[in-house]
Design a protein around this motif. Structure first.
Motif, PDB file in Angstrom:
ATOM      1  N   ASN A 347       0.830  -1.222   0.000  1.00  0.00           N
ATOM      2  CA  ASN A 347       0.000   0.000   0.000  1.00  0.00           C
ATOM      3  C   ASN A 347       0.852   1.255   0.000  1.00  0.00           C
ATOM      4  O   ASN A 347       0.603   2.194  -0.754  1.00  0.00           O
ATOM      5  N   ASN A 351       1.159   3.923  -3.149  1.00  0.00           N
ATOM      6  CA  ASN A 351       0.900   5.364  -2.979  1.00  0.00           C
ATOM      7  C   ASN A 351       2.114   6.177  -3.423  1.00  0.00           C
ATOM      8  O   ASN A 351       1.972   7.190  -4.120  1.00  0.00           O
ATOM      9  N   ARG A 354       2.503   6.344  -7.030  1.00  0.00           N
ATOM     10  CA  ARG A 354       1.476   7.209  -7.620  1.00  0.00           C
ATOM     11  C   ARG A 354       1.826   8.684  -7.453  1.00  0.00           C
ATOM     12  O   ARG A 354       1.549   9.497  -8.304  1.00  0.00           O
ATOM     13  N   GLY A 411      -6.661   2.070   1.421  1.00  0.00           N
ATOM     14  CA  GLY A 411      -5.299   1.561   1.562  1.00  0.00           C
ATOM     15  C   GLY A 411      -4.631   1.956   2.867  1.00  0.00           C
ATOM     16  O   GLY A 411      -4.141   1.085   3.603  1.00  0.00           O
TER      17      GLY A 411
HETATM   18 MG   LIG Z   1      -3.289   3.613  -1.502  1.00  0.00          MG
END
Ligand SMILES: [Mg+2]
Ligand SMILES: Nc1ncnc2c1ncn2[C@@H]1O[C@H](COP(=O)(O)OP(=O)(O)OP(=O)(O)O)[C@@H](O)[C@H]1O
Length: 450
Positions: A347, A351, A354, A411
């Motif tokens: 997770n 992130n 991203r 998440g």
């Molecule tokens: Mg996430």
């Protein structure tokens, strides 16, 4: 509230009454024995006085036929032939009030007669042998028999005072307990009326009785937390329903459109769109299930694990679109559920991928008290005021939504829960650039099996 044997007030009142009765009985009996003893002593003195008065008259004369009774109930002098030669006025002309005499070895003896001839009520009659030249005479002196408690007035006094003390103590206890318990009843009544839809109400906090005030304050604190948890749960259900409905609605619209003109529809593209919605639905349901399992604190499958190796493996298994800088100097052993910690790391790395501009740094180190994993990216970071909210379920900041509309917003909530069930923490800390997630987990004493 009624009078029930189970009630604390009833039991305590009866117990107080019982103890008061016991104490009053003991004190009364002691008082009455003392009173009886004093009375008996007084009667004995009166008898001795009468003896002192009459014996000289018998021995030295003149012996009047009518004797002064003084403080005793009756006196008789009986000669050696059994004739009454002198008596008090109430026994004048009466036959002897008794026939018993002291044994030869004794001068005096006493008996209780109920009543002696010519008299009323029970009397203790003392018989004295008085030696005379012609033979022994007998002097009878009668006094009222003293019961063990002395006079009836003493008995009535003791009983009256005892009953009064018992009544006052019992009544006072009952009244005091009623006052003390009434706030508890008020709290109970208010609590009974509070329902899940009415969690805004609070129980009354009494000004007096510190213990009950603490109880009411604790109940209100608990209600605060319950209300907050209930609101959170409601929000979560609403968000979950909304997020589950979105892909379902998308699939339905897509299929309805295709079915409207089946011959013109692009079925492969429709299938792709529906598959993407199903994937999103699958992801959501999986996340919700993970959260439910974490909430239920279902048992962890903990094994001693080298955190450095776990992080390295997780990084090796991923495809990276950004540059990864690893800093994994030493082995740190923790007790953990590997699948769940891998999920947490996944997770954080998702992130970071991203949001990072070009680079992600991952480090593992050992603090004096914990194993620490840091995932730092060089993206826009998370504003201080948002650092608490991003861990809430279904929370996605605008920037996050813009970068990936498919995220569920679960998440970080799952990641923090995983950290917590392992006895650790997951926080966002300050960094020069981008977001810096810090995971702290307790280290294990055990070694990783070879
Ligand atoms: Mg996430
Ligand atoms: N490294 C990061 N940099 C900046 N913002 C972040 C970062 N990580 C998370 N966020 C913000 O926190 C929000 C919540 O993150 P979370 O991981 O819970 O959900 P998500 O990534 O949007 O969806 P999911 O992880 O369920 O696919 C994100 O939407 C994003 O706005």
């Amino acid at each position: 509230m009624g009078w029930s044997w189970q009630s604390f007030r009833c039991r305590r009142t009866v117990a107080t009454g019982g103890v008061a009765t016991l104490l009053c009985t003991v004190v009364s009996v002691m008082f009455l024995i003392f009173a009886g003893y004093k009375q008996a002593d007084t009667a004995q003195n009166q008898v001795t006085d009468a003896w002192n008065r009459v014996v000289p008259l018998i021995r030295q004369g003149p012996l009047p036929e009518i004797l002064d009774s003084g403080e005793v109930s009756g006196i008789q002098v009986v000669d050696d032939r059994g004739h009454v030669v002198a008596a008090t006025r109430n026994l004048a002309g009466a036959p002897p009030i008794a026939s018993f005499r002291a044994p030869d070895t004794q001068v005096t003896t006493a008996r209780v007669l109920c009543p002696p001839p010519g008299m009323h009520g029970c009397m203790t009659v003392f018989s004295y042998r008085v030696f005379q030249p012609q033979g022994p005479w007998v002097l009878y002196i009668a006094v009222p028999t003293i019961p063990w408690y002395g006079q009836t007035a003493s008995l009535l006094l003791a009983v009256g005072v005892s009953v009064l003390i018992i009544a006052i103590l019992t009544g006072w206890t009952y009244r005091d307990l009623t006052r003390a318990i009434s706030p508890v009843n008020a709290i109970r009544a208010e609590l009974a009326e509070i329902t899940a839809t009415d969690l805004g109400r609070r129980v009354p906090v009494p000004a007096k009785y510190e213990e009950i005030r603490y109880l009411a304050e604790t109940v209100n604190d608990t209600l605060d937390r319950l209300e907050e948890a209930y609101a959170r749960q409601r929000r979560f259900t609403a968000d979950a329903s909304h997020d589950l409905r979105t892909p379902v609605t998308a699939m339905r619209t897509r299929l309805e459109e295709a079915l409207l003109h089946p011959e013109d529809a692009d079925w492969p593209r429709t299938a792709e769109a529906v598959l993407s919605s199903v994937e999103r639905l699958h992801r959501l349901v999986t996340d919700l299930l993970s959260l439910a399992q974490l909430d239920a604190r279902t048992s962890l499958h903990s094994d001693p694990t080298d955190l450095r190796r776990l992080v390295a493996t997780e990084l090796d298994h991923r495809e990276h679109r950004k540059k990864i800088v690893k800093d994994l100097p030493e082995s740190v052993v923790i007790d953990c559920d590997r699948l769940r910690i891998a999920r947490l790391l996944g997770n954080l790395l998702d992130n970071a991928e991203r949001h990072a501009t070009s680079q992600i740094s991952v480090s593992v180190r050992r603090d004096p008290s914990a194993a620490v994993v840091e995932v730092v990216d060089d993206g826009a970071g998370i504003a201080t005021e948002d650092r608490k909210a991003v861990f809430d379920r279904f929370t996605r900041l605008d920037a996050g939504y813009a970068r990936d509309a498919n995220g569920t917003g679960l998440g970080l909530a799952i990641a923090r829960e995983i950290a917590m069930v392992h006895g650790g923490t997951l926080t966002i800390e300050d960094s020069d650039r981008g977001a810096r997630f810090v995971l702290r987990l307790p280290t294990a004493d055990r070694q990783v099996p070879a």
